[in-house]
Design an enzyme around this catalytic site. Structure first.
Site, PDB file in Angstrom:
ATOM      1  N   GLY A   1       0.822  -1.211   0.000  1.00  0.00           N
ATOM      2  CA  GLY A   1       0.000   0.000   0.000  1.00  0.00           C
ATOM      3  C   GLY A   1       0.855   1.259   0.000  1.00  0.00           C
TER       4      GLY A   1
ATOM      5  N   ARG B   1       1.227  -5.611  -6.238  1.00  0.00           N
ATOM      6  CA  ARG B   1       1.479  -6.855  -5.526  1.00  0.00           C
ATOM      7  C   ARG B   1       1.852  -7.935  -6.537  1.00  0.00           C
ATOM      8  NH1 ARG B   1      -0.005  -5.594  -0.486  1.00  0.00           N
ATOM      9  NH2 ARG B   1      -1.680  -4.078  -0.191  1.00  0.00           N
TER      10      ARG B   1
ATOM     11  N   ASP C   1       5.259  -4.912   6.146  1.00  0.00           N
ATOM     12  CA  ASP C   1       5.811  -6.214   6.486  1.00  0.00           C
ATOM     13  C   ASP C   1       5.880  -7.164   5.302  1.00  0.00           C
ATOM     14  OD1 ASP C   1       3.080  -6.522   6.308  1.00  0.00           O
ATOM     15  OD2 ASP C   1       2.855  -7.659   8.155  1.00  0.00           O
TER      16      ASP C   1
ATOM     17  N   THR D   1       4.275   2.680   5.731  1.00  0.00           N
ATOM     18  CA  THR D   1       2.902   2.187   5.846  1.00  0.00           C
ATOM     19  C   THR D   1       2.135   3.075   6.810  1.00  0.00           C
ATOM     20  OG1 THR D   1       1.516   0.394   6.703  1.00  0.00           O
ATOM     21  CG2 THR D   1       3.766   0.501   7.535  1.00  0.00           C
TER      22      THR D   1
ATOM     23  N   ASP E   1      -0.294   2.337   8.657  1.00  0.00           N
ATOM     24  CA  ASP E   1      -0.814   1.639   9.839  1.00  0.00           C
ATOM     25  C   ASP E   1       0.114   1.713  11.046  1.00  0.00           C
ATOM     26  OD1 ASP E   1      -3.071   0.936   8.473  1.00  0.00           O
ATOM     27  OD2 ASP E   1      -2.426  -1.108   8.029  1.00  0.00           O
TER      28      ASP E   1
ATOM     29  N   ASP F   1       2.376  -0.330  11.876  1.00  0.00           N
ATOM     30  CA  ASP F   1       2.260  -1.667  12.472  1.00  0.00           C
ATOM     31  C   ASP F   1       3.533  -2.501  12.361  1.00  0.00           C
ATOM     32  OD1 ASP F   1       2.179  -1.974   9.746  1.00  0.00           O
ATOM     33  OD2 ASP F   1       0.468  -3.336   9.721  1.00  0.00           O
TER      34      ASP F   1
ATOM     35  N   ARG G   1      -5.868  -2.792   9.907  1.00  0.00           N
ATOM     36  CA  ARG G   1      -6.305  -4.192   9.848  1.00  0.00           C
ATOM     37  C   ARG G   1      -5.847  -4.982  11.069  1.00  0.00           C
ATOM     38  NH1 ARG G   1      -3.645  -6.965   5.012  1.00  0.00           N
ATOM     39  NH2 ARG G   1      -1.891  -6.798   6.450  1.00  0.00           N
TER      40      ARG G   1
END
Length: 318
Positions: free
Chosen positions: A11, A72, A103, A125, A127, A129, A171
């Site tokens: 993303g 992707r 990741d 990213t 997020d 995360d 997510r």
């Protein structure tokens, strides 16, 4: 180390372009040739690789998205696909690679490092995360985008004396909801790391109403479940509720000053690491110091949000 490559994968995140700019300009400053790999690992397999000049990265520090595009690649998950990628790097005489992403991007980079390609990852990213780093590129911009929307939604919530359920990205991690919710004064924040039961949420809302509060904002990270279901349940319990799903607007927009500086520092550090002979590592920021950590630590550990912020949000939203 004479020639290096850079790609973005997964993303997109605001600040990726600033990182690309830093990599290209730092590389050229140190006498390296820098090549851009277009469309992530898919483009790497296909050999979509072109040289990047100083001019190519001019006037991009303020732009969201990524000038290298992102895609992707299922083929890259296979040994055959990875071998094709390595062959393309050899064909273009690229001595080292910098990958910008999350990741999934780092798992691919780790495989290349295991196959003998000097590889460094830069965390990009929204997020936030990724374990091992305090912040990822794009996170600050995303939470400010959410905050801007929350401020506008609150105007409507106040005018109509309603409850608004707002779903944000996240997510597997609740950092966007947590930070934006605390900054925006959300009455309730629901994140994967500490999911709130519906009965508890209703009790908090009823207590707020009893104290005279006429509107509330509930921020929900998508990893918890469907905000649509939460809004419907609240309506069925007699609470005047509306739903807003912010979606991909959170990924776009001009990066904040923080993200531009973070991306610039991380991009330059990645080049330095390749020149020092490092591989299989991710660039991270800890306590405002830019460092490198092994991919294994970043991928095997689980990112944990600052739960004291979650506790503080409950205290301040009474």
């Amino acid at each position: 180390m004479k020639r290096i490559g850079v790609l973005t994968s997964g993303g997109d995140a605001p600040g990726m372009n600033a990182a690309i700019r830093a990599i290209v300009r730092s590389g050229i400053y140190y006498g390296l040739e820098v090549y851009g790999v277009y469309r992530g690992y898919s483009g790497l397999i296909q050999g979509d690789i072109k040289p990047l000049s100083l001019r190519a990265v001019g006037d991009i520090i303020h732009r969201g998205g990524t000038i290298l595009y992102s895609a992707r690649s299922d083929e890259f998950r296979t040994e055959e696909g990875q071998k094709k990628a390595v062959d393309q790097l050899k064909k273009h005489q690229i001595d080292g690679l910098i990958t910008i992403g999350g990741d999934g991007t780092f798992r691919g980079a780790r495989q290349l490092a295991r196959l003998g390609v000097p590889t460094i990852g830069v965390p990009g990213t929204i997020d936030n995360d990724i374990a091992g780093t305090d912040f990822t590129i794009g996170f600050d911009t995303a939470i400010n985008t959410v905050l801007d929307s929350l401020d506008k939604i609150r105007d409507s919530a106040s005018s109509h004396e309603r409850i608004f359920v707002v779903e944000v990205m996240g997510r597997d991690a609740g950092d966007i909801a947590l930070w934006a919710g605390l900054a925006g004064g959300a009455e309730s924040i629901i994140i994967p790391e500490s999911p709130m039961q519906l009965d508890e949420l209703v009790t908090r809302l009823e207590q707020s109403i009893a104290r005279g509060k006429k509107h509330s904002i509930i921020l929900v990270a998508e990893g918890v479940g469907s905000a649509v279901d939460i809004a419907r349940e609240l309506k069925e319990r007699g609470l005047d509720t509306r739903l807003t799903v912010l979606g991909h607007v959170q990924r776009g927009g001009k990066p904040t000053a923080f993200d531009r500086v973070l991306a610039s520092r991380m991009g330059a550090k990645a080049v330095e690491c390749l020149m020092q002979g490092k591989s299989g590592q991710m660039i991270a920021i800890r306590n405002n110091e830019v460092i490198s950590v092994d991919f294994e630590k970043a991928l095997q550990q689980k990112h944990e949000p600052i739960m004291s912020l979650y506790d503080l949000s409950k205290i301040l939203s009474i």
